[in-house]
Design a protein around this motif. Structure first.
Motif, PDB file in Angstrom:
ATOM      1  N   LEU A 100     -18.057 -10.051   1.623  1.00  0.00           N
ATOM      2  CA  LEU A 100     -17.154  -9.887   0.481  1.00  0.00           C
ATOM      3  C   LEU A 100     -17.239  -8.491  -0.137  1.00  0.00           C
ATOM      4  O   LEU A 100     -16.214  -7.818  -0.296  1.00  0.00           O
ATOM      5  N   PRO A 101     -18.440  -7.995  -0.513  1.00  0.00           N
ATOM      6  CA  PRO A 101     -18.481  -6.629  -1.054  1.00  0.00           C
ATOM      7  C   PRO A 101     -18.099  -5.573  -0.023  1.00  0.00           C
ATOM      8  O   PRO A 101     -17.507  -4.555  -0.378  1.00  0.00           O
ATOM      9  N   LEU A 102     -18.413  -5.803   1.259  1.00  0.00           N
ATOM     10  CA  LEU A 102     -18.001  -4.839   2.281  1.00  0.00           C
ATOM     11  C   LEU A 102     -16.484  -4.806   2.430  1.00  0.00           C
ATOM     12  O   LEU A 102     -15.899  -3.743   2.697  1.00  0.00           O
ATOM     13  N   LEU A 103     -15.846  -5.952   2.242  1.00  0.00           N
ATOM     14  CA  LEU A 103     -14.386  -5.984   2.267  1.00  0.00           C
ATOM     15  C   LEU A 103     -13.816  -5.152   1.124  1.00  0.00           C
ATOM     16  O   LEU A 103     -12.850  -4.398   1.312  1.00  0.00           O
ATOM     17  N   LEU A 104     -14.417  -5.273  -0.056  1.00  0.00           N
ATOM     18  CA  LEU A 104     -13.963  -4.475  -1.192  1.00  0.00           C
ATOM     19  C   LEU A 104     -14.179  -2.987  -0.936  1.00  0.00           C
ATOM     20  O   LEU A 104     -13.322  -2.149  -1.275  1.00  0.00           O
ATOM     21  N   VAL A 105     -15.321  -2.629  -0.330  1.00  0.00           N
ATOM     22  CA  VAL A 105     -15.567  -1.234   0.038  1.00  0.00           C
ATOM     23  C   VAL A 105     -14.482  -0.735   0.984  1.00  0.00           C
ATOM     24  O   VAL A 105     -13.935   0.363   0.816  1.00  0.00           O
ATOM     25  N   ALA A 106     -14.146  -1.553   1.985  1.00  0.00           N
ATOM     26  CA  ALA A 106     -13.134  -1.160   2.966  1.00  0.00           C
ATOM     27  C   ALA A 106     -11.771  -0.960   2.312  1.00  0.00           C
ATOM     28  O   ALA A 106     -11.068   0.020   2.597  1.00  0.00           O
ATOM     29  N   VAL A 107     -11.392  -1.875   1.425  1.00  0.00           N
ATOM     30  CA  VAL A 107     -10.085  -1.777   0.761  1.00  0.00           C
ATOM     31  C   VAL A 107     -10.019  -0.523  -0.112  1.00  0.00           C
ATOM     32  O   VAL A 107      -9.023   0.210  -0.102  1.00  0.00           O
ATOM     33  N   LEU A 108     -11.076  -0.266  -0.882  1.00  0.00           N
ATOM     34  CA  LEU A 108     -11.088   0.909  -1.753  1.00  0.00           C
ATOM     35  C   LEU A 108     -11.091   2.207  -0.942  1.00  0.00           C
ATOM     36  O   LEU A 108     -10.437   3.183  -1.318  1.00  0.00           O
ATOM     37  N   MET A 109     -11.822   2.218   0.179  1.00  0.00           N
ATOM     38  CA  MET A 109     -11.811   3.406   1.034  1.00  0.00           C
ATOM     39  C   MET A 109     -10.441   3.610   1.664  1.00  0.00           C
ATOM     40  O   MET A 109      -9.973   4.745   1.823  1.00  0.00           O
ATOM     41  N   LEU A 110      -9.783   2.515   2.012  1.00  0.00           N
ATOM     42  CA  LEU A 110      -8.442   2.609   2.588  1.00  0.00           C
ATOM     43  C   LEU A 110      -7.466   3.197   1.563  1.00  0.00           C
ATOM     44  O   LEU A 110      -6.663   4.086   1.888  1.00  0.00           O
ATOM     45  N   LEU A 111      -7.554   2.723   0.328  1.00  0.00           N
ATOM     46  CA  LEU A 111      -6.708   3.280  -0.737  1.00  0.00           C
ATOM     47  C   LEU A 111      -7.028   4.754  -0.980  1.00  0.00           C
ATOM     48  O   LEU A 111      -6.135   5.574  -1.182  1.00  0.00           O
ATOM     49  N   PHE A 112      -8.319   5.079  -0.953  1.00  0.00           N
ATOM     50  CA  PHE A 112      -8.726   6.464  -1.154  1.00  0.00           C
ATOM     51  C   PHE A 112      -8.180   7.361  -0.049  1.00  0.00           C
ATOM     52  O   PHE A 112      -7.728   8.481  -0.300  1.00  0.00           O
ATOM     53  N   GLY A 113      -8.219   6.870   1.178  1.00  0.00           N
ATOM     54  CA  GLY A 113      -7.714   7.665   2.291  1.00  0.00           C
ATOM     55  C   GLY A 113      -6.216   7.868   2.246  1.00  0.00           C
ATOM     56  O   GLY A 113      -5.707   8.896   2.691  1.00  0.00           O
ATOM     57  N   LEU A 114      -5.490   6.878   1.696  1.00  0.00           N
ATOM     58  CA  LEU A 114      -4.032   6.962   1.691  1.00  0.00           C
ATOM     59  C   LEU A 114      -3.480   7.684   0.464  1.00  0.00           C
ATOM     60  O   LEU A 114      -2.481   8.390   0.548  1.00  0.00           O
ATOM     61  N   VAL A 115      -4.121   7.479  -0.696  1.00  0.00           N
ATOM     62  CA  VAL A 115      -3.580   8.064  -1.938  1.00  0.00           C
ATOM     63  C   VAL A 115      -4.640   8.857  -2.694  1.00  0.00           C
ATOM     64  O   VAL A 115      -4.499   9.103  -3.885  1.00  0.00           O
ATOM     65  N   GLY A 116      -5.711   9.252  -2.015  1.00  0.00           N
ATOM     66  CA  GLY A 116      -6.811   9.937  -2.691  1.00  0.00           C
ATOM     67  C   GLY A 116      -6.410  11.242  -3.322  1.00  0.00           C
ATOM     68  O   GLY A 116      -6.898  11.609  -4.398  1.00  0.00           O
ATOM     69  N   ALA A 117      -5.492  11.975  -2.700  1.00  0.00           N
ATOM     70  CA  ALA A 117      -5.082  13.268  -3.246  1.00  0.00           C
ATOM     71  C   ALA A 117      -4.421  13.121  -4.602  1.00  0.00           C
ATOM     72  O   ALA A 117      -4.531  13.996  -5.465  1.00  0.00           O
TER      73      ALA A 117
END
Length: 269
Positions: A100-117
């Protein structure tokens, strides 16, 4: 699928802890080094931020004090979120306790990679960009997950303890036992711990090199493959728990369902 489920499931073994720890050390090294190229701050460990808080508090640099407080708060919040999710899953005896926490890490990293700028320009009350808070929160999530998973034996987001433990084991390995010393009194290195700490250090370094090169040549999108790996690791246990995860929702819907309407009164004849 079964191997991935075993790797992030609630039943832990020395081997599964080691493999997952090495993967997450690579991930932390990549995010830490790559993030530095973006925000000029290392967000995977809090020692620097705590020292910055003390120094700038004395110097009266309140803007920098607020920045350090923001990063510390985000990391603490990430670790606390992991504790909440892990204990919630344990009470329900889910296989996906650590997924569960690893899933949240993955989702947040995915958002960071797509809209981090975009987050670099968003204002925050802590005098640091939202990117710093997001990366610190992610690292808090990950570090707490590995800590609880391995009963505090493995750390992946900072290497000070790992280098210390590695040095201790190397000192034991190089220690000269005098001839005639009883076997039970001889100083010997723990080979398993030696390999583990050397592996964690090496994977953090390799991840850092990959992260720095990725952010330099590709940009924020480099994080997306890392997020997809964590997503692949976390989904199998969640899929195995799909029936149990539906139960709370079904109970909630049953409680909210309206009662059957009353029967129409009989018509007069």
């Amino acid at each position: 699928m079964r191997r991935l489920r075993h790797l992030t499931g609630h039943r832990r073994t020395v081997a599964s802890n080691r493999v997952l720890g090495l993967l997450l050390a690579f991930n932390a090294g990549a995010v830490n080094a790559g993030g530095f190229l973006v925000v000029h701050l290392y967000t995977s460990h809090m020692t620097g931020f705590l020292s910055s808080l003390a120094d700038n508090l004395v110097l009266g640099q309140m803007k920098l004090v607020l920045g350090a407080i923001g990063a510390l708060w985000a990391f603490l919040s990430g670790a606390g979120t992991t504790a909440i999710m892990v204990n919630w899953a344990r009470q329900r005896r889910l296989r996906s306790t650590f997924a569960l926490p690893l899933l949240l890490v993955a989702v947040l990293m995915l958002l960071f990679g797509l809209v981090g700028a975009i987050t670099l320009s968003w204002p925050t009350p802590f005098a640091v960009p939202l990117t710093v808070l997001l990366l610190s929160f992610i690292m808090g999530l990950q570090n707490a997950t590995v800590t609880k998973m391995s009963s505090s034996q493995i750390r992946t987001t900072h290497m000070t303890g790992v280098v210390t433990d590695l040095g201790i084991e190397m000192g034991k390995m190089l220690y000269w036992n005098r001839t005639g010393t009883a076997p039970e009194s001889q100083v010997r290195a723990n080979q398993a711990r030696l390999r583990l700490f050397a592996g964690l250090l090496g994977m953090f370094l390799v991840g850092g090199i990959a992260g720095a090169a990725g952010f330099k040549h590709v940009g924020f999108v480099f994080v997306v493959p890392l997020a997809l790996v964590l997503l692949a690791l976390s989904l199998p246990p969640l899929w195995a728990d799909r029936a149990r995860l539906r139960q709370p929702w079904r109970k909630a819907l049953a409680l909210q369902a309206p009662l059957d309407p009353p029967l129409d009164p009989p018509t007069a004849r």
